[in-house]
Every structure is written in structure tokens, then in C-alpha cells.
Design a protein around this motif. Structure first.
Motif, PDB file in Angstrom:
ATOM      1  N   LYS A  38      -4.118   8.627 -10.088  1.00 26.86           N
ATOM      2  CA  LYS A  38      -4.409   8.634  -8.900  1.00 26.86           C
ATOM      3  C   LYS A  38      -4.906   7.007  -8.391  1.00 26.86           C
ATOM      4  O   LYS A  38      -5.049   6.064  -7.074  1.00 26.86           O
ATOM      5  CB  LYS A  38      -4.037   9.003  -7.301  1.00 26.86           C
ATOM      6  N   ASN A  77      -8.975   2.704  -3.990  1.00 27.75           N
ATOM      7  CA  ASN A  77     -10.016   3.804  -5.058  1.00 27.75           C
ATOM      8  C   ASN A  77     -11.745   4.638  -4.714  1.00 27.75           C
ATOM      9  O   ASN A  77     -12.557   4.847  -5.292  1.00 27.75           O
ATOM     10  CB  ASN A  77      -9.795   3.841  -6.380  1.00 27.75           C
ATOM     11  N   TYR A 132      -6.481   4.056  -1.697  1.00 22.87           N
ATOM     12  CA  TYR A 132      -5.300   2.431  -2.600  1.00 22.87           C
ATOM     13  C   TYR A 132      -6.369   1.904  -3.331  1.00 22.87           C
ATOM     14  O   TYR A 132      -6.643   1.609  -4.587  1.00 22.87           O
ATOM     15  CB  TYR A 132      -4.704   1.762  -1.349  1.00 22.87           C
ATOM     16  N   LYS A 159      -6.094  -8.595  -3.076  1.00 17.75           N
ATOM     17  CA  LYS A 159      -6.203  -7.442  -2.588  1.00 17.75           C
ATOM     18  C   LYS A 159      -7.637  -7.453  -2.062  1.00 17.75           C
ATOM     19  O   LYS A 159      -6.950  -6.312  -0.855  1.00 17.75           O
ATOM     20  CB  LYS A 159      -5.050  -6.610  -3.161  1.00 17.75           C
ATOM     21  N   ARG A 170       2.393   0.986  -9.319  1.00 15.75           N
ATOM     22  CA  ARG A 170       1.133   1.239 -10.211  1.00 15.75           C
ATOM     23  C   ARG A 170       1.084   0.510  -9.132  1.00 15.75           C
ATOM     24  O   ARG A 170       1.397  -1.016  -8.126  1.00 15.75           O
ATOM     25  CB  ARG A 170       1.416  -0.110 -11.675  1.00 15.75           C
ATOM     26  N   LYS A 171      -0.558   0.580  -8.532  1.00 14.68           N
ATOM     27  CA  LYS A 171      -1.596  -0.391  -8.370  1.00 14.68           C
ATOM     28  C   LYS A 171      -1.905  -2.028  -8.323  1.00 14.68           C
ATOM     29  O   LYS A 171      -2.238  -1.551  -9.482  1.00 14.68           O
ATOM     30  CB  LYS A 171      -3.141   0.291  -7.604  1.00 14.68           C
ATOM     31  N   ASP A 172      -1.707  -2.864  -7.069  1.00 17.70           N
ATOM     32  CA  ASP A 172      -2.601  -3.905  -7.824  1.00 17.70           C
ATOM     33  C   ASP A 172      -4.208  -3.887  -7.389  1.00 17.70           C
ATOM     34  O   ASP A 172      -4.244  -4.045  -5.777  1.00 17.70           O
ATOM     35  CB  ASP A 172      -1.513  -5.590  -6.764  1.00 17.70           C
ATOM     36  N   LEU A 173      -5.151  -3.903  -7.638  1.00 22.58           N
ATOM     37  CA  LEU A 173      -6.564  -3.499  -7.531  1.00 22.58           C
ATOM     38  C   LEU A 173      -7.326  -5.139  -7.823  1.00 22.58           C
ATOM     39  O   LEU A 173      -7.913  -5.283  -8.508  1.00 22.58           O
ATOM     40  CB  LEU A 173      -6.931  -2.507  -8.751  1.00 22.58           C
ATOM     41  N   GLN A 205      -1.753   4.563  -9.749  1.00 25.26           N
ATOM     42  CA  GLN A 205      -0.573   4.477  -9.053  1.00 25.26           C
ATOM     43  C   GLN A 205      -0.032   5.481  -7.709  1.00 25.26           C
ATOM     44  O   GLN A 205      -1.247   5.879  -7.032  1.00 25.26           O
ATOM     45  CB  GLN A 205       0.025   5.573 -10.196  1.00 25.26           C
ATOM     46  N   ILE A 206       1.021   4.462  -7.226  1.00 23.90           N
ATOM     47  CA  ILE A 206       1.044   5.482  -5.720  1.00 23.90           C
ATOM     48  C   ILE A 206       2.255   5.831  -5.652  1.00 23.90           C
ATOM     49  O   ILE A 206       3.459   5.303  -6.653  1.00 23.90           O
ATOM     50  CB  ILE A 206       1.448   3.968  -4.983  1.00 23.90           C
ATOM     51  N   ILE A 213       1.030  -1.488  -0.217  1.00 23.67           N
ATOM     52  CA  ILE A 213      -0.030  -0.145   0.149  1.00 23.67           C
ATOM     53  C   ILE A 213       0.814   1.456   0.151  1.00 23.67           C
ATOM     54  O   ILE A 213      -0.205   2.461  -0.195  1.00 23.67           O
ATOM     55  CB  ILE A 213      -0.580   0.094   1.264  1.00 23.67           C
TER      56      ILE A 213
END
Lengths: 166, 280
Positions: free
Chosen positions: B201, B73, B71, B39, B32-35, B204-205, B27
Motif C-alpha cells: 500500500k 504514506n 497517499y 507531487k 503506482r503512486k507518484d511519490l 500502490q493505489i 490520488i
């Protein structure tokens, strides 16, 4: 001369062994833009809707005129796709201007990749309206390609966001 | 007669209310976020655990819950969590997160006003000033400029003054002059900048830079450059950005004429940040 050769020249760095130099990256970005410019100009010249908007304009710069043409057609047709094309031509034009003029600004493999990604979107948007455009093999480069070490950037206006942190 | 349950002595009641869970590494790691569903399931369970903490840990647990929702969204739930966290005890961190959550739901003007109110009471607070500056710099206007400049002197007097801020005044003024010169509609410009920023956003983090450049077609180009994203992410951002624009038009938030007219004056695009850290 076939403007497609600009594109082929621009993509030559994909075949290089090792990391391309900054000059090679800058040249590639510029050549890819000019391929786009000529391809779209060719389209404008053979489609009345675009041609009329292009010749109505009194703007001297052909680059700005091209951008204005798509903005105008987007407004007249109320179709967002022309706006998208306008936006992406503008983005690629800026990348090319940076590559050619802003020698203190960092240009590296990531800039080149960004150029290609935006170009692919532009190509796709144009093909929705005219499927015979951009007769090239795009083959997006691998994400794992190396990057070049370049000098620090000098950016006109720079805004940094901060992270949400615990 | 008072009967004391044996579990009291065994500390059972205490154990029923766990300590605040740590946030998982992914987190807070830039990139790149893992959505993925996996998770999301994990994070939803973590949120449930955060709800069970002792009253004295509530502020921190809610702040972390806000970070988790960010994270995921779910920016409205993130905002609610940060607001609730502030009720249990306001820290500069949770307040900064609250401001950023406001920005993520499009309330950047409110974020600036709230930041100003906080700094009126705590003018030396570096973190909140940085957050205010970060937001104000993305959404130029006469009021956002004056909000930053109002607290600049307090930052400049600080012993660890950040050299990033040295030329703020000139930068903000030259930018405003440029935008006015190009006859850019600032309200519209800021709305579209926020839309583009939020799209980044969502995937991405980490740091996001706005690179602004006047090209030789006299068009202001704003390239939003993010670390840790790929070429396919740029394509996704382009797609989502245009979808959001279409939604604004469909919902009569903006007119098509405004969209087309302003397009010749400025454009937003997306790019991948350089691997090598740039000098500020």
C-alpha cells in the motif's frame, strides 16, 4: 545435461512474435523454477554448512527439504539472507506448482513477469553468498510486453482489499 | 453604535473560507503512486487549503486530508485526520477510512474491534461491513472470524447481497483449519501479513489480493498480488519486506528462531495482478 538449458528454454517465449500461449507461459515458469532448483541443489552439494543441514533432514520431498535446509541454516547462523533465499525458493516453487497443476487458475504474462522478478531477487541474494552462481544473462523482459487472454482463475483462498475512497 | 465593515456586504468573510478542495485525479486513480517531490509539494499545499474550510465542511475536508496523507504514506497523520473528521460528523466513508488507517499502522485488531462496535449500532451498513470483512479476511483468527459471521446475516438479508460473501463461512472455516493443521502461529502470521500488505500500500493505489496456496512442499504460500505495479516494484517490495523483518528482529518484536521456524510453514511473496479481471 546442463540444467541451464531449462532456463534457456523457459526464456524462449521472450523471443516469440506475438503473445505466448498459456501453455507456453506455464512451461516457462516451470522450467525457470527447475533451473533454480538444480542450481541451488548444486550449491548445497558443495557447501558443508548447507549440505549438513540438507542431510540432517528426514523430509522425503526434495523441494521441501531444500526449503527446510535454508530455514535451518538461517536459524543456525541467525542470518536473514538465508531466510530470504528460503522465502523466494518457496514463492517460485508455488508459482511452478500453480503453473503445472492449477489449470483453472489464471496464468498470464503478469505471472511470468512476477516469476522473473522474484527469480532476479533470489539470484541476487544467492550471489551475495556465492558470487559464481547463476551464470546466466537475465535481461529482464520489457514492462511493455503484451499479455495473454486466459480463463478465469479458481483460487483456493482469495482475499480482496478495498480502496480508501473519497 | 455597531459599525459593519463594508467587506461583510461584499462577501469577503465568506470568501476567506473556501469550499472543500477536490482531490486530484492521480490520488484516486488505480496504479503506482507518484511519490515525487513535485507531487508532495502540491499535496502539502492542498492540505493547507483543506484546513481553511468552513466549520460545516470540516468533516469532509478532514476526511480528504486523511486520504491525502494516506497517499503520502504518512499513515499516522492520516489516522489523526480521519479521527478528527469523525468528531465533526461520522459518515460510513470516513469511518471505513478510519478502520483502514488503523490497519495501515498495524492496529488491525483495533480496527476489527472498532468495526464491530460500529456494526453493533448499524448492523446493516454495507460499506463498514465490507471494510471489516476485508480486514478480517487478511488476518484470520477465531475472533476475526466470529466478528465477520456476527454481521453476515444482516448482509445476506439485503436485497443486493454480494455473491462474494456466499461462501464466506466455509472459506473462513477451511482456512482456519488449514492454518491450525500446519501449526502456524496465527499472531505471527497476521503480523507478517500486515507488514507485507502495508509495504504494497506504500507504493500502490487500488485492489490488492491475497492468493493463498498450499504448495506440494506443504508450505502455505501467500502471494500478495497488486494491480498497476511493475517487476521493479516487486523487487522493491521484496527488499523493503526483508528490511521490515530485520527491523522486527532487531527490535525484539519477533525472534530469529520464530522467523526461521515459521518460514518452513508459510511464506509471503509479491506478484503483479493479471490484466484481465478475475471472477470473484
Amino acid at each position: 545435461m546442463d540444467h541451464k538449458d531449462f532456463y534457456n528454454l523457459g526464456r524462449k517465449i521472450d523471443l516469440l512474435e506475438g503473445n505466448p500461449s498459456e501453455a507456453e507461459l506455464r512451461t516457462s515458469i516451470g522450467r525457470i523454477y527447475y533451473y533454480v532448483y538444480h542450481e541451488i541443489l548444486r550449491w548445497v552439494n558443495c557447501e558443508t554448512l548447507l549440505l549438513n543441514a540438507y542431510y540432517e533432514s528426514e523430509i522425503l520431498s526434495t523441494h521441501k527439504r531444500l526449503i527446510d535446509t535454508f530455514a535451518k541454516v538461517s536459524k543456525n547462523t541467525q542470518k536473514l539472507i538465508y531466510g530470504k533465499i528460503c522465502r523466494l525458493i518457496g514463492a517460485l516453487h508455488t508459482l511452478r506448482c500453480n503453473a503445472d497443476y492449477q489449470l483453472h487458475q489464471k496464468i498470464d504474462m503478469q505471472t511470468y513477469k512476477s516469476t522473473l522478478a522474484n527469480f532476479e531477487d533470489l539470484k541476487e541474494a544467492c550471489e551475495q553468498l556465492r558470487p559464481d552462481m547463476f551464470q546466466i544473462d537475465i535481461n529482464t523482459i520489457s514492462e511493455t510486453l503484451g499479455t495473454t487472454q486466459t480463463t478465469n482463475a479458481e483460487i483456493k483462498v482469495k482475499k480482496r482489499t478495498i480502496r480508501i475512497l473519497d | 453604535m455597531i459599525i459593519i465593515h463594508p467587506s461583510f456586504f461584499l462577501g469577503r468573510y465568506h470568501m476567506a473560507q473556501p469550499m472543500v478542495e477536490k482531490l486530484p485525479e492521480f490520488i484516486v486513480t488505480e496504479g503506482r503512486k507518484d511519490l515525487s517531490l513535485e507531487k508532495f509539494t502540491y499535496l502539502n499545499n492542498l492540505i493547507k487549503k483543506m484546513n481553511l474550510v468552513r466549520i460545516e465542511d470540516k468533516a469532509e475536508a478532514l476526511n480528504r486530508t486523511g486520504i491525502i496523507y494516506t497517499y503520502m504514506n504518512d499513515f499516522y497523520k492520516a489516522l489523526e485526520s480521519f479521527q478528527a473528521s469523525l468528531q465533526y460528523g461520522c459518515t460510513e466513508i470516513s469511518f471505513s477510512n478510519y478502520l483502514q488507517a488503523l490497519e495501515r499502522i498495524g492496529e488491525y485488531k483495533k480496527a476489527l474491534n472498532e468495526g464491530e462496535k460500529y456494526l453493533d449500532l448499524h448492523p446493516n451498513n454495507r460499506r463498514v461491513f465490507q471494510t471489516l470483512f476485508s480486514i478480517a479476511h487478511k488476518y484470520p483468527s477465531d475472533s476475526s472470524r466470529s466478528q465477520v459471521l456476527k454481521f453476515m446475516n444482516y448482509q445476506m438479508d439485503s436485497s443486493n447481497f454480494d455473491s462474494d460473501y456466499k461462501n464466506i463461512k466455509d472459506e473462513l472455516e477451511s482456512e482456519m483449519a488449514l492454518l491450525k493443521n500446519l501449526e502456524i502461529d496465527l499472531e505471527y502470521y497476521n503480523l507478517i501479513s500486515n507488514l507485507a500488505f502495508v509495504e504494497v500500500k506504500k507504493i500502490q493505489i487500488g485492489p490488492v489480493d491475497f492468493h493463498t496456496f498450499l504448495n506440494d512442499a506443504a508450505q502455505l504460500s501467500i502471494m500478495i498480488v497488486a494491480k498497476g505495479i511493475s517487476t521493479s516494484d516487486i523487487r522493491l517490495l521484496n527488499k523493503n519486506f526483508d528490511l521490515r523483518i530485520q527491523e522486527l528482529i532487531d527490535n525484539n518484536v519477533i525472534s530469529f528462531d520464530k522467523y526461521a521456524e515459521q518460514m518452513t510453514k508459510f511464506v509471503h511473496s509479491f506478484g503483479i495482478a493479471s490484466d484481465v479481471t478475475e471472477a470473484a
